[in-house]
Write a protein that holds these residues in place. Structure first.
Motif, PDB file in Angstrom:
ATOM      1  N   GLU A   1       0.610  -1.296   0.118  1.00  0.00           N
ATOM      2  CA  GLU A   1       0.090   0.143   0.166  1.00  0.00           C
ATOM      3  C   GLU A   1       0.506   1.080  -0.395  1.00  0.00           C
ATOM      4  O   GLU A   1       1.408   1.447   0.452  1.00  0.00           O
TER       5      GLU A   1
ATOM      6  N   GLY B   1      -2.478   3.992  -2.424  1.00  0.00           N
ATOM      7  CA  GLY B   1      -3.058   2.565  -3.441  1.00  0.00           C
ATOM      8  C   GLY B   1      -2.727   1.650  -3.194  1.00  0.00           C
ATOM      9  O   GLY B   1      -0.736   1.415  -3.345  1.00  0.00           O
ATOM     10  N   PRO B   2      -2.677   1.055  -3.427  1.00  0.00           N
ATOM     11  CA  PRO B   2      -2.208  -0.658  -3.475  1.00  0.00           C
ATOM     12  C   PRO B   2      -1.494  -0.888  -4.850  1.00  0.00           C
ATOM     13  O   PRO B   2      -1.683  -0.602  -6.149  1.00  0.00           O
TER      14      PRO B   2
END
Length: 233
Positions: free
Chosen positions: A177, A213-214
């Motif tokens: 992340e 975000g991932p």
């Protein structure tokens, strides 16, 4: 923002006994567009012939990490640090206000293949220091190799930076992340992977700034070894 650095676009220096690929400007290779990424200043992929190496030379104010992929790398420095680094081990030398060191192939018969990584420290003129992290089998979960606080058995370095590594067989996946306030640099040390739909091979790299975000990394063929640098701006 995503930055691409294909393996073939790196600088290359050959010196008979040495074949070196430079992700960023270093020594004889200079490109003003590639002077580093945040405090990450150097990733050199070196192959050194049997019995050869770098004679004693001096550095100052740099966190120097050596990561061996194949063979053995013999190190000696003026702090008294020294030994042979083997695959899976990580060596740290903080050059501080000045240190002299040498690095040689530990074998007279086999080449050594390793990454030398330089990270600028958070402040200058520390006393020089040295440490070596024992080999720990990597898995498909990220392993912290270096950090500012020595978390999870990692080497404590003098910068708010973390180096993580993962080993992925075909189809294995690792996620991470991202924090948009940080910088990230991913370097494929060996094998082939898919990173968010983009195919990468050994020596290829990607960087991210202002990204949240991932991040998904998946093994795609031969066993892969991937390094991820988590860096301050």
């Amino acid at each position: 923002m995503r930055i691409e650095r294909p393996s073939a676009a790196r600088g290359r220096v050959q010196a008979g006994w040495l074949d070196s690929r430079h992700t960023f400007s270093f020594g004889q290779y200079y490109d003003p567009a590639w002077m580093g990424f945040g405090p990450l200043r150097v990733i050199n992929e070196d192959r050194v012939d049997p019995g050869a190496g770098f004679a004693p030379h001096r550095h100052a104010n740099m966190e120097i990490l050596s990561y061996v992929l194949d063979g053995g790398l013999a190190h000696r420095d003026s702090t008294g640090g020294g030994g042979v680094i083997r695959p899976g081990e990580l060596q740290w030398m903080s050059a501080g206000h000045g240190v002299e060191h040498s690095e040689f192939n530990a074998s007279d018969a086999e080449p050594v293949h390793f990454l030398q990584i330089w990270i600028q420290p958070s402040r200058l003129n520390h006393a020089p220091a040295y440490a070596q992290r024992a080999a720990t089998p990597l898995s498909s979960a990220w392993t912290v190799l270096a950090s500012p606080d020595g978390a999870d058995g990692s080497i404590a370095i003098r910068q708010d930076a973390r180096l993580r590594a993962v080993r992925l067989a075909d189809g294995d996946a690792a996620a991470f992340e991202r924090d948009p306030s940080r910088l990230y640099w991913l370097h494929v040390a060996r094998g082939t992977v898919d990173v968010d739909g983009q195919a990468l091979s050994a020596g290829d790299a990607l960087g991210w700034a202002d990204e949240a975000g991932p991040l998904s990394v998946r093994g795609a063929g031969s066993d892969a070894e991937v390094l991820l640098f988590d860096l301050p701006r």
